[in-house]
Design an enzyme around this catalytic site. Structure first.
Site, PDB file in Angstrom:
ATOM      1  N   HIS A 178       0.817  -1.214   0.000  1.00  0.00           N
ATOM      2  CA  HIS A 178       0.000   0.000   0.000  1.00  0.00           C
ATOM      3  C   HIS A 178       0.847   1.260   0.000  1.00  0.00           C
ATOM      4  O   HIS A 178       0.346   2.374  -0.236  1.00  0.00           O
ATOM      5  CB  HIS A 178      -0.924   0.008   1.228  1.00  0.00           C
ATOM      6  CG  HIS A 178      -2.309   0.487   0.930  1.00  0.00           C
ATOM      7  ND1 HIS A 178      -2.568   1.632   0.212  1.00  0.00           N
ATOM      8  CD2 HIS A 178      -3.528  -0.024   1.242  1.00  0.00           C
ATOM      9  CE1 HIS A 178      -3.861   1.814   0.103  1.00  0.00           C
ATOM     10  NE2 HIS A 178      -4.483   0.817   0.718  1.00  0.00           N
TER      11      HIS A 178
ATOM     12  N   ASP B 138      -2.497   2.325  -4.261  1.00  0.00           N
ATOM     13  CA  ASP B 138      -3.709   2.195  -3.463  1.00  0.00           C
ATOM     14  C   ASP B 138      -4.588   1.065  -3.993  1.00  0.00           C
ATOM     15  O   ASP B 138      -4.275   0.408  -4.987  1.00  0.00           O
ATOM     16  CB  ASP B 138      -4.478   3.515  -3.462  1.00  0.00           C
ATOM     17  CG  ASP B 138      -3.676   4.629  -2.814  1.00  0.00           C
ATOM     18  OD1 ASP B 138      -2.991   4.340  -1.803  1.00  0.00           O
ATOM     19  OD2 ASP B 138      -3.734   5.771  -3.311  1.00  0.00           O
TER      20      ASP B 138
END
Length: 391
Positions: free
Chosen positions: A364, A368
């Protein structure tokens, strides 16, 4: 003269190798080229072949012991030959015994009773060992034997009561454990899942395999098609073909695809360099070649380095969705589950379909959920329209 067998250097960065298991014991005969031991270093495991025909004279490194490259691990020679350094110890030991003062009668008694003269304390003139000294030592030795026997019986009893098995961790297992902990502690990992309808893909696979086997001596597997779909998707979504390093995201133009291969004692991830340049058949051949080399312990150090994305398949074990762990420093790893048949609707008609579960773990810090999901959806699209993997 005895032949030395040394720990080989499996790569430029190798600092230590470990003997996993000895296939031969001291006193056993071996042929030239016969496997005598298995050794490993980090993710590489290989067989050590005998450099000569003869007998295993001495084993210098025990199982589970790690030593630097170039270290002598055993000697091979003639059956009655002695290793030179062992000869020297025997000569020194013999000389020490000969220097010990002992009467002829006491020496004879000690030899008959298998008493080590060096352990006897002489009370005669000048420390000379006498008959009485030997007689005094006999009951002490018997008491010691009885005590050792009791201790051994106690250990065996404790071993029976405790069923826990303790095994030393080999170098490969240590490396895997270290890398997995590093991966989880130094990245922000998230896993998303998706199912692909691969009914058309399985039909195409069956149609192509007869030609692939006849023309290329290669059978196409679902893993081959998934690998090709992943490569095409990485080219469309380069953010997934990245890594996070020192606060900077590095994105790669080329796809160096890691293919996780399960081994009897661990895991290896051989890397197919410039996978984007390969056709489906070339990719399938590379996957099978590296998988075979991994299982045979013949991977070179350079063949497990430099991957930018990894594919792992647990379908053979009946697993559907799972949580793959990133292969650091990569930003993504795609897990493939087991295919299964289920009813599906096609144009309002209920029919049988074949479903393939996919699990994507991504970093992450690099991207995203939305771009990661877009990448996984593209993989699904290629698998559901499999002709795109051939163009």
């Amino acid at each position: 003269m005895a032949v030395e067998v040394v720990m080989p250097k499996l790569g430029m960065s190798m600092k230590e190798g470990t003997v996993s298991v000895w296939n031969k014991e001291v006193g056993e005969t071996v042929n030239k080229g016969e496997s005598i031991a298995s050794i490993n270093s980090e993710k590489i495991e290989m067989e050590i072949e005998s450099p000569a025909e003869g007998t295993i004279l001495d084993i210098k490194v025990s199982e589970g012991e790690g030593v630097p490259p170039g270290t002598v691990i055993c000697y091979i020679g003639e059956g009655n030959e002695q290793v030179e350094e062992k000869k020297e110890r025997d000569i020194q030991s013999k000389s020490k015994k000969e220097r010990k003062k002992i009467s002829p009668v006491a020496r004879k008694m000690a030899n008959s009773a298998n008493l080590d003269i060096d352990t006897l304390v002489g009370t005669g003139p000048g420390g000379r060992i006498t008959k009485e000294d030997v007689l005094h030592a006999l009951p002490e030795r018997e008491e010691k034997k009885q005590e050792e026997k009791k201790q051994e019986e106690k250990k065996q009893e404790e071993k029976k009561q405790n069923e826990t098995e303790h095994q030393p961790i080999n170098m490969m297992r240590k490396t895997i454990a270290s890398r997995m902990m590093e991966s989880l502690q130094t990245s922000a990992q998230l896993t998303i899942t998706l199912k692909a309808d691969v009914t058309q893909l399985t039909n195409l696979q069956q149609q192509l395999n007869e030609t692939a086997i006849a023309r290329y001596d290669t059978k196409l597997t679902i893993t081959d098609f998934v690998a090709k779909a992943a490569i095409l998707s990485l080219l469309e979504h380069p953010a997934m073909n990245s890594q996070y390093h020192n606060g900077v995201v590095e994105t790669f133009e080329n796809v160096h695809l890691g293919i996780a291969a399960a081994l009897d004692n661990g895991l290896a991830v051989p890397v197919i360099q410039h996978a984007e340049r390969l056709t489906l058949i070339e990719l399938a051949k590379s996957i099978k070649l590296y998988g075979q080399k991994a299982r045979e312990g013949k991977l070179l150090h350079d063949e497990i380095q430099g991957s930018t994305f990894t594919l792992t398949n647990l379908g053979a074990y009946g697993v559907e969705h799972f949580t793959p762990i990133l292969n650091p420093p990569e930003a993504g790893i795609l897990g493939v589950g087991t295919m299964y048949d289920t009813p599906v609707y096609r144009e309002d008609e209920l029919c049988k379909g074949t479903i393939l579960p996919l699990s994507l773990t991504f970093d992450h810090r690099v991207l995203d959920g939305a771009p990661a999901s877009a990448f996984l959806s593209t993989v699904k699209a290629h698998l559901e329209e499999p002709i795109s993997t051939l163009l």
